[in-house]
Design an enzyme around this catalytic site. Structure first.
Site, PDB file in Angstrom:
ATOM      1  N   ASN A  13     -21.634  40.131 -49.768  1.00  0.00           N
ATOM      2  CA  ASN A  13     -21.716  38.652 -48.870  1.00  0.00           C
ATOM      3  C   ASN A  13     -21.589  37.682 -49.984  1.00  0.00           C
ATOM      4  O   ASN A  13     -22.316  37.544 -50.855  1.00  0.00           O
ATOM      5  CB  ASN A  13     -23.029  38.716 -48.159  1.00  0.00           C
ATOM      6  CG  ASN A  13     -23.569  37.286 -47.851  1.00  0.00           C
ATOM      7  OD1 ASN A  13     -22.697  36.543 -47.902  1.00  0.00           O
ATOM      8  ND2 ASN A  13     -24.740  36.943 -47.347  1.00  0.00           N
ATOM      9  N   TRP A  14     -20.528  36.863 -49.975  1.00  0.00           N
ATOM     10  CA  TRP A  14     -20.034  35.932 -50.893  1.00  0.00           C
ATOM     11  C   TRP A  14     -20.911  34.916 -50.729  1.00  0.00           C
ATOM     12  O   TRP A  14     -20.902  33.782 -51.512  1.00  0.00           O
ATOM     13  CB  TRP A  14     -18.525  35.710 -50.916  1.00  0.00           C
ATOM     14  CG  TRP A  14     -17.763  36.511 -51.574  1.00  0.00           C
ATOM     15  CD1 TRP A  14     -18.161  37.956 -52.386  1.00  0.00           C
ATOM     16  CD2 TRP A  14     -16.374  36.723 -51.935  1.00  0.00           C
ATOM     17  NE1 TRP A  14     -17.098  38.610 -52.827  1.00  0.00           N
ATOM     18  CE2 TRP A  14     -16.000  37.956 -52.521  1.00  0.00           C
ATOM     19  CE3 TRP A  14     -15.457  35.876 -51.306  1.00  0.00           C
ATOM     20  CZ2 TRP A  14     -14.621  38.039 -53.101  1.00  0.00           C
ATOM     21  CZ3 TRP A  14     -14.053  36.165 -52.009  1.00  0.00           C
ATOM     22  CH2 TRP A  14     -13.788  37.411 -52.748  1.00  0.00           C
ATOM     23  N   LYS A  15     -21.512  34.749 -49.312  1.00  0.00           N
ATOM     24  CA  LYS A  15     -21.937  33.186 -49.233  1.00  0.00           C
ATOM     25  C   LYS A  15     -21.203  32.083 -49.525  1.00  0.00           C
ATOM     26  O   LYS A  15     -19.918  32.182 -48.991  1.00  0.00           O
ATOM     27  CB  LYS A  15     -23.286  33.236 -49.854  1.00  0.00           C
ATOM     28  CG  LYS A  15     -24.132  34.351 -50.074  1.00  0.00           C
ATOM     29  CD  LYS A  15     -25.573  34.106 -50.528  1.00  0.00           C
ATOM     30  CE  LYS A  15     -26.242  35.451 -50.230  1.00  0.00           C
ATOM     31  NZ  LYS A  15     -27.683  35.544 -50.923  1.00  0.00           N
ATOM     32  N   HIS A  99     -28.479  36.168 -41.116  1.00  0.00           N
ATOM     33  CA  HIS A  99     -28.789  36.326 -42.420  1.00  0.00           C
ATOM     34  C   HIS A  99     -30.008  35.128 -42.948  1.00  0.00           C
ATOM     35  O   HIS A  99     -29.956  33.995 -41.871  1.00  0.00           O
ATOM     36  CB  HIS A  99     -27.700  35.987 -43.232  1.00  0.00           C
ATOM     37  CG  HIS A  99     -27.848  35.953 -44.960  1.00  0.00           C
ATOM     38  ND1 HIS A  99     -28.852  35.098 -45.684  1.00  0.00           N
ATOM     39  CD2 HIS A  99     -27.801  36.985 -45.628  1.00  0.00           C
ATOM     40  CE1 HIS A  99     -28.927  35.558 -46.956  1.00  0.00           C
ATOM     41  NE2 HIS A  99     -28.328  36.767 -46.960  1.00  0.00           N
ATOM     42  N   GLU A 101     -30.793  33.077 -44.782  1.00  0.00           N
ATOM     43  CA  GLU A 101     -30.201  31.516 -44.983  1.00  0.00           C
ATOM     44  C   GLU A 101     -29.894  30.901 -43.958  1.00  0.00           C
ATOM     45  O   GLU A 101     -30.137  29.510 -43.854  1.00  0.00           O
ATOM     46  CB  GLU A 101     -29.068  31.863 -46.040  1.00  0.00           C
ATOM     47  CG  GLU A 101     -29.816  32.160 -47.628  1.00  0.00           C
ATOM     48  CD  GLU A 101     -28.605  32.559 -48.279  1.00  0.00           C
ATOM     49  OE1 GLU A 101     -27.566  32.914 -48.154  1.00  0.00           O
ATOM     50  OE2 GLU A 101     -28.979  33.417 -49.320  1.00  0.00           O
ATOM     51  N   GLU A 171     -33.304  42.638 -45.702  1.00  0.00           N
ATOM     52  CA  GLU A 171     -33.299  41.523 -46.835  1.00  0.00           C
ATOM     53  C   GLU A 171     -34.478  41.067 -47.116  1.00  0.00           C
ATOM     54  O   GLU A 171     -34.785  40.018 -46.326  1.00  0.00           O
ATOM     55  CB  GLU A 171     -32.180  40.886 -46.839  1.00  0.00           C
ATOM     56  CG  GLU A 171     -30.768  41.587 -46.504  1.00  0.00           C
ATOM     57  CD  GLU A 171     -29.744  40.615 -47.045  1.00  0.00           C
ATOM     58  OE1 GLU A 171     -28.783  40.969 -47.911  1.00  0.00           O
ATOM     59  OE2 GLU A 171     -29.510  39.475 -46.455  1.00  0.00           O
ATOM     60  N   GLY A 177     -31.565  36.632 -54.256  1.00  0.00           N
ATOM     61  CA  GLY A 177     -31.200  35.667 -55.491  1.00  0.00           C
ATOM     62  C   GLY A 177     -32.245  35.446 -56.324  1.00  0.00           C
ATOM     63  O   GLY A 177     -31.950  34.336 -57.177  1.00  0.00           O
ATOM     64  N   SER A 217     -30.851  41.023 -54.474  1.00  0.00           N
ATOM     65  CA  SER A 217     -30.801  41.284 -55.690  1.00  0.00           C
ATOM     66  C   SER A 217     -30.107  42.867 -56.205  1.00  0.00           C
ATOM     67  O   SER A 217     -30.975  43.487 -57.387  1.00  0.00           O
ATOM     68  CB  SER A 217     -32.237  41.043 -56.531  1.00  0.00           C
ATOM     69  OG  SER A 217     -32.390  39.758 -56.562  1.00  0.00           O
ATOM     70  N   GLY A 238     -25.139  40.231 -52.471  1.00  0.00           N
ATOM     71  CA  GLY A 238     -24.703  38.636 -52.940  1.00  0.00           C
ATOM     72  C   GLY A 238     -24.092  38.644 -54.306  1.00  0.00           C
ATOM     73  O   GLY A 238     -22.930  38.803 -54.295  1.00  0.00           O
ATOM     74  N   GLY A 239     -24.745  38.182 -55.009  1.00  0.00           N
ATOM     75  CA  GLY A 239     -24.328  37.872 -56.401  1.00  0.00           C
ATOM     76  C   GLY A 239     -23.607  38.636 -57.207  1.00  0.00           C
ATOM     77  O   GLY A 239     -22.491  38.467 -57.571  1.00  0.00           O
TER      78      GLY A 239
HETATM   79  P1  13P Z   1     -28.311  38.906 -53.835  1.00  0.00           P
HETATM   80  O1  13P Z   1     -27.663  39.989 -54.166  1.00  0.00           O
HETATM   81  O2  13P Z   1     -27.786  37.512 -54.606  1.00  0.00           O
HETATM   82  O3  13P Z   1     -29.880  38.590 -54.232  1.00  0.00           O
HETATM   83  O4  13P Z   1     -28.044  38.222 -52.064  1.00  0.00           O
HETATM   84  C1  13P Z   1     -28.728  39.239 -51.152  1.00  0.00           C
HETATM   85  C2  13P Z   1     -28.138  38.547 -50.132  1.00  0.00           C
HETATM   86  O5  13P Z   1     -28.570  37.711 -49.460  1.00  0.00           O
HETATM   87  C3  13P Z   1     -26.971  39.522 -49.284  1.00  0.00           C
HETATM   88  O6  13P Z   1     -26.870  38.800 -48.099  1.00  0.00           O
END
Ligand code: 13P
Length: 259
Positions: A13-15, A99, A101, A171, A177, A217, A238-239
């Site tokens: 997930n690149w956000k 998600h 967010e 999640e 993050g 994470s 994500g990251g």
């Molecule tokens: P991180 O891997 O950066 O913690 O993000 C997780 C995430 O929200 C994937 O959707």
């Protein structure tokens, strides 16, 4: 993981990261180091404007491209929104829905999530439906109750013959993050609980067949141990999905004996 009964899925997930040009660069690098083995499905969910570049770059590969959100309506006066049939036409296979967010910053409710899941299934997309608790909810001991509600409301009206198409991502919000990963035991406990909710709503066979991912994470260091848990069928990353080498290491961590 349990490859006998269900798919392992490693999804990025690149956000709100990377431009279309950076997408092209990333995909070229990823292709050059992609493992040959096919022990898991691979998805990359990218910003809407990066979808064409991602689809073009990955056309002849096994990487499925996805979106990070969609609108539940088919078309109409919804300025700035993107419908599921547009995503399909652009070459998407997946769409992340609900998600944390989007729930926290853009006010998405469980009813919105449900409408989007139904629209995605109708369009032929694979929805990656997210759920997860806040730190306060965990500390108050209401994690199971909260997530059970998110799953029940999110899946409302999903017919028996479509449930296996849904991917659920657990999640924990406190792990996103933050560098704070849920321990493999904590993540397994909730993923197992999610499977039991699906078992009650549908059947044992369907619960056994559905892929449940962990996100928060997850990285090249902790992926192996998390993926070794029987009810964690992959990751939503994500990251670490922004760096080809790290993402590939997570794909490689999915290559392990399963129960
Ligand atoms: P991180 O891997 O950066 O913690 O993000 C997780 C995430 O929200 C994937 O959707």
């Amino acid at each position: 993981m349990n490859r006998k009964y269900r798919k392992t899925v490693i999804a990025g997930n690149w956000k709100m990261n990377k431009t279309p040009s950076e997408t092209k660069e990333f995909m070229t690098q990823l292709k050059s180091i992609m493992p040959k083995g096919r022990w898991c499905d691979i998805a990359l969910c990218v910003p809407a404007v990066c979808i064409p570049a991602a689809v073009r770059a990955m056309r002849e590969t096994r990487v499925g491209i996805g979106a990070e959100n969609c609108n539940a309506k088919a078309s109409g006066a919804y300025t700035g929104e993107i419908a599921t049939n547009m995503l399909v036409d652009a070459g998407c296979k997946y769409v992340i829905i609900g998600h944390s967010e989007r729930r926290e910053m853009y006010g998405e409710t469980d009813a919105d999530v449900n409408a989007k899941v139904l629209a995605a299934l109708e369009a032929g997309l694979t929805p990656i439906m997210c759920c997860g608790e806040t730190l306060q909810q965990r500390e108050a001991g209401i994690t199971a109750e909260h997530i059970t509600m998110q799953i029940k409301l999110g899946l409302a009206g999903v017919p028996e013959d479509k449930i296996r198409k849904v991917i659920i991502a657990y999640e924990p919000i406190w792990a996103i993050g933050t560098g704070l990963t849920a321990t493999p035991e904590q993540a397994e406990e909730v993923c197992e609980m999610i499977r039991s909710v699906v078992r009650k709503l549908y059947s044992s066979k369907n619960a056994r067949a559905i892929s449940i991912l962990y996100g928060g994470s997850m990285n090249d260091k902790n992926a192996y141990e998390l993926l070794a848990q029987p009810d964690i069928d992959g990751g939503l990353i994500g990251g670490a999905s922004l760096v080809p080498e790290k993402f590939v290491k997570i794909i490689e961590a999915a290559n392990q004996p399963t129960v």
